[in-house]
Write a protein that holds these residues in place. Structure first.
Motif, short mmCIF file in Angstrom:
data_model
loop_
_atom_site.label_atom_id
_atom_site.label_comp_id
_atom_site.label_asym_id
_atom_site.label_seq_id
_atom_site.Cartn_x
_atom_site.Cartn_y
_atom_site.Cartn_z
N GLN A 195 -7.73 6.28 -3.83
CA GLN A 195 -7.84 7.75 -3.77
C GLN A 195 -6.90 8.57 -4.74
O GLN A 195 -5.93 8.15 -4.57
CB GLN A 195 -7.77 8.24 -2.36
CG GLN A 195 -8.24 9.80 -2.09
CD GLN A 195 -7.58 10.22 -0.82
OE1 GLN A 195 -6.60 10.14 -0.38
NE2 GLN A 195 -8.56 10.68 0.04
N ARG B 117 -0.04 -8.18 2.61
CA ARG B 117 0.32 -7.30 1.75
C ARG B 117 1.77 -6.99 1.70
O ARG B 117 2.00 -5.90 2.30
CB ARG B 117 -0.80 -6.34 1.77
CG ARG B 117 -2.07 -6.49 1.14
CD ARG B 117 -3.28 -5.76 1.82
NE ARG B 117 -3.32 -6.21 3.08
CZ ARG B 117 -3.53 -5.26 4.31
NH1 ARG B 117 -3.49 -4.11 4.24
NH2 ARG B 117 -3.52 -6.04 5.45
N GLU C 21 -12.23 9.46 -5.12
CA GLU C 21 -11.95 8.05 -4.55
C GLU C 21 -13.12 7.22 -4.73
O GLU C 21 -14.13 7.68 -5.22
CB GLU C 21 -12.02 8.50 -2.96
CG GLU C 21 -12.93 9.66 -2.46
CD GLU C 21 -12.85 9.40 -0.92
OE1 GLU C 21 -11.87 10.08 -0.50
OE2 GLU C 21 -13.90 9.08 -0.27
N THR C 22 -12.78 5.99 -4.77
CA THR C 22 -13.74 5.24 -5.19
C THR C 22 -13.47 3.92 -4.40
O THR C 22 -12.36 3.62 -3.91
CB THR C 22 -13.64 4.97 -6.67
OG1 THR C 22 -14.68 3.97 -7.06
CG2 THR C 22 -12.54 4.06 -7.23
N VAL C 23 -14.48 3.00 -4.22
CA VAL C 23 -14.37 1.86 -3.64
C VAL C 23 -14.63 0.66 -4.73
O VAL C 23 -15.50 0.89 -5.38
CB VAL C 23 -15.25 1.59 -2.55
CG1 VAL C 23 -15.52 0.16 -2.09
CG2 VAL C 23 -15.12 2.44 -1.36
N HIS D 105 -6.06 1.34 -0.38
CA HIS D 105 -6.09 0.62 0.73
C HIS D 105 -6.87 -0.83 0.16
O HIS D 105 -7.52 -0.81 -0.51
CB HIS D 105 -6.88 1.08 1.78
CG HIS D 105 -7.15 0.08 2.96
ND1 HIS D 105 -6.39 -0.52 3.71
CD2 HIS D 105 -8.29 -0.69 3.71
CE1 HIS D 105 -6.66 -1.27 4.66
NE2 HIS D 105 -8.03 -1.07 4.57
N PHE E 285 -9.96 0.49 -1.61
CA PHE E 285 -10.32 2.09 -1.43
C PHE E 285 -9.25 2.65 -2.42
O PHE E 285 -8.04 2.40 -2.10
CB PHE E 285 -10.29 2.37 -0.14
CG PHE E 285 -10.47 3.71 -0.02
CD1 PHE E 285 -11.71 4.19 -0.17
CD2 PHE E 285 -9.40 4.62 0.30
CE1 PHE E 285 -12.04 5.77 0.19
CE2 PHE E 285 -9.58 6.13 0.12
CZ PHE E 285 -10.92 6.52 0.31
N GLU F 152 0.82 -1.38 -0.05
CA GLU F 152 0.00 0.00 -0.10
C GLU F 152 1.02 1.27 0.01
O GLU F 152 0.54 2.35 -0.71
CB GLU F 152 -1.02 0.03 1.19
CG GLU F 152 -2.00 -0.99 1.06
CD GLU F 152 -3.14 -1.00 2.48
OE1 GLU F 152 -2.86 0.12 3.28
OE2 GLU F 152 -3.79 -2.01 2.59
N LYS F 153 2.02 1.08 0.74
CA LYS F 153 2.83 2.27 0.94
C LYS F 153 3.66 2.66 -0.64
O LYS F 153 3.66 3.81 -1.03
CB LYS F 153 3.86 2.05 1.99
CG LYS F 153 4.50 3.36 2.43
CD LYS F 153 4.00 4.70 2.95
CE LYS F 153 5.12 5.64 3.40
NZ LYS F 153 4.10 6.70 3.85
N PHE G 267 -11.70 -5.94 -1.35
CA PHE G 267 -12.23 -4.47 -1.11
C PHE G 267 -10.72 -3.74 -1.41
O PHE G 267 -9.72 -3.70 -0.71
CB PHE G 267 -12.53 -4.45 0.43
CG PHE G 267 -13.14 -3.02 0.75
CD1 PHE G 267 -14.36 -2.82 0.77
CD2 PHE G 267 -12.14 -1.92 0.76
CE1 PHE G 267 -14.98 -1.63 1.15
CE2 PHE G 267 -12.59 -0.75 1.03
CZ PHE G 267 -14.00 -0.47 1.24
N GLU H 45 1.95 4.40 -3.49
CA GLU H 45 1.83 5.86 -3.42
C GLU H 45 3.03 6.39 -4.05
O GLU H 45 3.04 7.70 -4.45
CB GLU H 45 1.81 6.22 -2.00
CG GLU H 45 0.63 6.10 -1.26
CD GLU H 45 0.39 6.23 0.03
OE1 GLU H 45 1.54 6.92 0.50
OE2 GLU H 45 -0.28 5.78 0.93
N ARG I 191 -7.95 -4.61 1.27
CA ARG I 191 -8.33 -5.48 2.28
C ARG I 191 -8.89 -6.91 1.69
O ARG I 191 -9.64 -6.96 0.65
CB ARG I 191 -9.66 -4.96 3.06
CG ARG I 191 -9.87 -5.82 4.51
CD ARG I 191 -10.57 -6.95 4.21
NE ARG I 191 -12.19 -6.70 3.76
CZ ARG I 191 -12.79 -7.52 2.94
NH1 ARG I 191 -12.17 -8.37 2.57
NH2 ARG I 191 -14.03 -7.34 2.70
N ALA J 236 -3.12 8.88 -4.43
CA ALA J 236 -2.69 9.29 -3.04
C ALA J 236 -2.89 8.12 -1.91
O ALA J 236 -2.08 8.35 -0.91
CB ALA J 236 -3.71 10.50 -2.71
N ARG J 237 -3.49 7.20 -2.29
CA ARG J 237 -3.86 6.10 -1.06
C ARG J 237 -4.49 5.11 -1.70
O ARG J 237 -5.62 5.22 -2.42
CB ARG J 237 -4.54 6.82 -0.05
CG ARG J 237 -5.09 5.71 1.05
CD ARG J 237 -4.13 5.45 2.26
NE ARG J 237 -4.35 4.75 3.40
CZ ARG J 237 -4.02 3.56 3.50
NH1 ARG J 237 -3.31 2.84 2.52
NH2 ARG J 237 -4.42 2.77 4.16
#
Lengths: 366, 161
Positions: free
Chosen positions: A315, A366, A298-300, A326, A313, A51-52, A311, A55, A328, A323-324
Motif C-alpha cells: 500500500q 519475517r 494498493e496492490t497484491v 504485508h 500486499f 514489515e514494520k 503473497f 514503513e 505472507r 504505507a504498509r
C-alpha cells in the motif's frame, strides 16, 4: 502388586534450537507411547519486524530489506516486491528484464529443491544422498554466483529493471550446468522411487489427502503432491512464463514419497525452461526509469516461490515510503499441515514430515 | 476455475448478498468486498468457501491511524490469478472479530498474527497466545500499529535475563 495399565502420556519438546534444521522453531508433541496425539508450534524466534521496518525506509531501500526475508528464495521476495511496486507506479519493464528475472528465479528453484533434497535425505538418515545432492547443488550455486556475483541474496533486481545481463559465455555455462544437473536428477528420481530403505521412510507416511490440503490451505509442491492443481506460473503467468510456459507437476498420492517425486520432476521442467530461455533471450533495455515517489494505491503481488505462493500486499500513500507491506510466505500456509499430519504417526517420523513441507522459518517469521 | 471466471462468479455471488456491502475493483485481477458490518464476516467467508472462490491466502491488518480511530482487516482469497478480498473496519478501541478457524482451519496462524500485531481480539480462537512475539512481550503493546513506540520495550531486555 498391580500393574498400571493406563498408558502414560508425555510431552516431547523439540526446539527452539531445532536438532536437525539450521533454523529455530519450537514444537511440542504430546505422545502416547511412540504415537503423536497432539502437536503445537511456536514461531517467531527469527522475527525481525521486516514489515514494520519497511514503513520507515524508502522504496529502493526496501528491495534489499525484502530480499533478506529468506536466504533461500531471496530472489523471489525481491522480485515479488519489485513487480508490485512497478505495477503501482505503472512502469512497464522490457521483456529482457522479465526473462533475466525468470532465469534467476528458475536457477533459484533448482538450488532450493536440491538443498531440500539434501536436508530431507539427511532427516531420513540417508546421508549419501545428502552429500551427493549438495555436491551437485554447487553447480547451480556457481551459475548463480557467475551471473550475480553472490551465492545468496543475488541482488539482481532494481525497481524497473535488473542489474545484471546474460552474456553468451554465461549462456554456455548455464547449458553445460543444466546438462549435468539433468543427468544427476534422473538418478536421484530413480533413487527416491526405488531404494527400499528410503521408501520405508517415505511411502505412505504423512499422507495428506486432497481435501485436507485444500482445507488447510497448503501451497506449492506440498499441495501439488496431494493433487491440488495450484501453480501461479501456470494459473496466472507472470514474468516470462506466458511466453515460456511450464507444465504443472501433480501427484495424487499425498505422501512423503510424492513430495520427493513432485519436487524432482519440477526440476526437469526448470531445466527445460532454462534451455529455452537462454537460447531465445529477448532483447531490451535493462532498466526503466522509476519515479522516487510512488503514486497512492494498493496492490497484491504474487509469485510462485520454490515453496509455493508468495503473497505481498503493498500500500502506498504517495510518498517515497510504503504505507504498509504485508508479506505472507508459503511456509506459514504449510506449517498448519505439519501439526495436523503428525497426529497418529510415530515420533520418529515427525522430523521427516516437517522436512517434507520444505519449511523456511526465516520466511515465516519475517 | 481461471482468473476471469472466479472474478465473474465472485461478483455474482457477492452481488446477491443481503448484507450491506460495497464492491470495488481496484485492479483487473482483484475484487474488494467491503463488509459494512464486521459481524457478517464469518457468513461471507462461508459463502466464498461454498462457491470455491479460492483459498484463504492471507489476512492483512492495516492501522488507519489514531485520527481515524479504526483498523482494517483484509481477508484475501485467491483462485488462480484472482484475489477476492473481504474488507472489514474495526474500531481501534477494543476491536473484536469472530474466528474463521471453524470454516477454514488454515486461518489460525493468520488470525493469531492479526491478534498479536494489531491487538484485534479474535473470538473463538483455540490458542490465542503469542505465535511470533516473545512470551514476555508487554500486554497491550501492538507492534504493527502506527503509534507503536519501541521505547516501551526499554528495560524489557534486562527483565527477561
Amino acid at each position: 502388586m498391580t500393574t498400571n495399565t493406563t498408558s502414560e502420556r508425555f510431552t516431547v519438546p523439540i526446539g527452539p534450537q531445532h536438532p536437525a534444521l539450521k533454523e529455530p522453531g519450537a514444537f511440542r508433541f504430546n505422545v502416547d507411547g511412540e504415537i503423536v496425539t497432539s502437536a503445537t508450534v511456536r514461531l517467531g524466534y527469527a522475527h525481525r519486524g521486516i514489515e514494520k521496518l519497511a514503513e520507515n525506509q524508502n522504496w529502493v531501500q526496501n528491495i534489499y530489506l525484502f530480499e533478506r526475508t529468506c536466504g533461500i528464495c531471496s530472489h523471489t521476495h525481491a522480485t515479488t516486491y519489485c513487480l508490485g511496486v512497478e505495477k503501482l507506479a505503472g512502469v512497464e519493464v522490457s521483456p529482457r528484464v522479465s526473462a533475466i528475472r525468470t532465469l534467476v528465479a528458475e536457477l533459484e528453484r533448482i538450488h532450493s529443491h536440491l538443498l531440500w533434497l539434501g536436508v530431507s535425505a539427511h532427516e531420513a538418515g540417508f546421508d549419501t544422498l545428502f552429500m551427493f545432492g549438495w555436491r551437485d547443488r554447487e553447480t547451480v550455486m556457481d551459475l548463480l554466483e557467475m551471473i550475480s556475483g553472490n551465492r545468496v541474496n543475488y541482488s539482481v533486481n532494481i525497481l524497473g529493471g535488473v542489474k545484471v545481463d546474460v552474456t553468451p559465455e554465461i549462456v554456455e555455462q548455464i547449458l553445460a550446468g543444466v546438462d549435468l544437473l539433468e543427468e544427476r536428477t534422473k538418478h536421484y528420481l530413480d533413487v527416491v522411487s526405488t531404494d527400499a530403505g528410503f521408501l520405508q521412510r517415505t511411502r505412505g507416511v504423512g499422507v495428506m489427502t486432497r481435501e485436507q490440503a485444500e482445507a488447510l490451505g497448503a501451497v506449492g509442491p506440498t499441495a501439488r503432491a496431494s493433487g491440488v492443481a495450484r501453480d501461479l506460473r501456470v494459473d496466472a503467468p507472470y514474468l516470462s512464463y506466458s511466453d515460456f510456459p511450464v507444465q504443472m507437476i501433480l501427484d495424487d498420492r499425498g505422501d512423503l514419497e510424492a513430495r520427493f517425486v513432485v519436487r524432482l520432476r519440477e526440476l526437469f521442467e526448470s531445466y527445460r525452461l532454462l534451455r529455452e530461455l537462454v537460447t531465445h533471450m529477448p532483447e531490451g533495455e535493462l532498466a526503466t526509469r522509476m519515479p522516487r515517489r510512488i503514486k497512492a494505491g494498493e496492490t497484491v503481488s504474487r509469485l510462485e516461490a520454490p515453496r509455493g505462493d508468495v503473497f505481498y500486499f503493498i500500500q502506498s500513500n504517495g510518498s517515497d515510503k510504503p504505507a504498509r507491506v504485508h508479506v505472507r510466505t508459503p511456509t506459514v500456509c504449510n506449517m498448519t499441515s505439519v501439526v495436523k499430519l503428525a497426529l497418529g504417526h510415530q515420533l520418529a517420523d515427525v522430523p521427516l514430515i516437517l522436512a517434507g513441507i520444505d519449511p523456511c522459518f526465516s520466511c515465516n517469521d519475517r | 476455475m481461471d482468473t476471469t471466471e472466479a472474478l465473474a462468479l465472485a461478483k455474482e455471488v457477492a452481488g446477491a448478498w443481503t448484507w450491506e456491502t460495497e464492491l470495488v475493483e481496484p485492479e483487473e485481477n482483484r475484487l474488494d468486498i467491503h463488509l459494512k458490518n464486521a459481524g457478517d464476516l464469518a457468513a461471507a467467508a462461508t459463502e466464498i468457501q461454498a462457491n470455491r472462490l479460492g483459498y484463504l491466502a492471507a489476512i492483512t491488518g492495516i492501522d488507519l491511524g489514531a485520527e481515524a480511530g479504526e483498523l482494517e482487516a483484509l481477508y484475501h482469497f485467491c483462485q488462480a490469478g484472482a484475489v477476492i478480498t473481504l474488507r472489514i473496519r474495526l474500531p481501534r478501541e477494543n476491536p473484536v472479530v469472530a474466528t474463521l478457524t471453524g470454516i477454514i482451519p488454515g486461518a489460525e496462524p493468520f488470525e493469531r498474527e492479526l491478534s498479536e500485531m494489531f491487538g484485534v481480539t479474535v473470538e473463538g480462537l483455540r490458542a490465542p497466545n503469542h505465535l511470533y512475539l516473545p512470551e514476555d512481550w508487554p500486554d497491550e503493546v501492538f507492534p504493527q500499529r502506527k503509534d507503536f513506540d519501541p521505547a516501551v520495550l526499554d528495560g524489557e531486555a534486562e527483565r527477561s535475563v
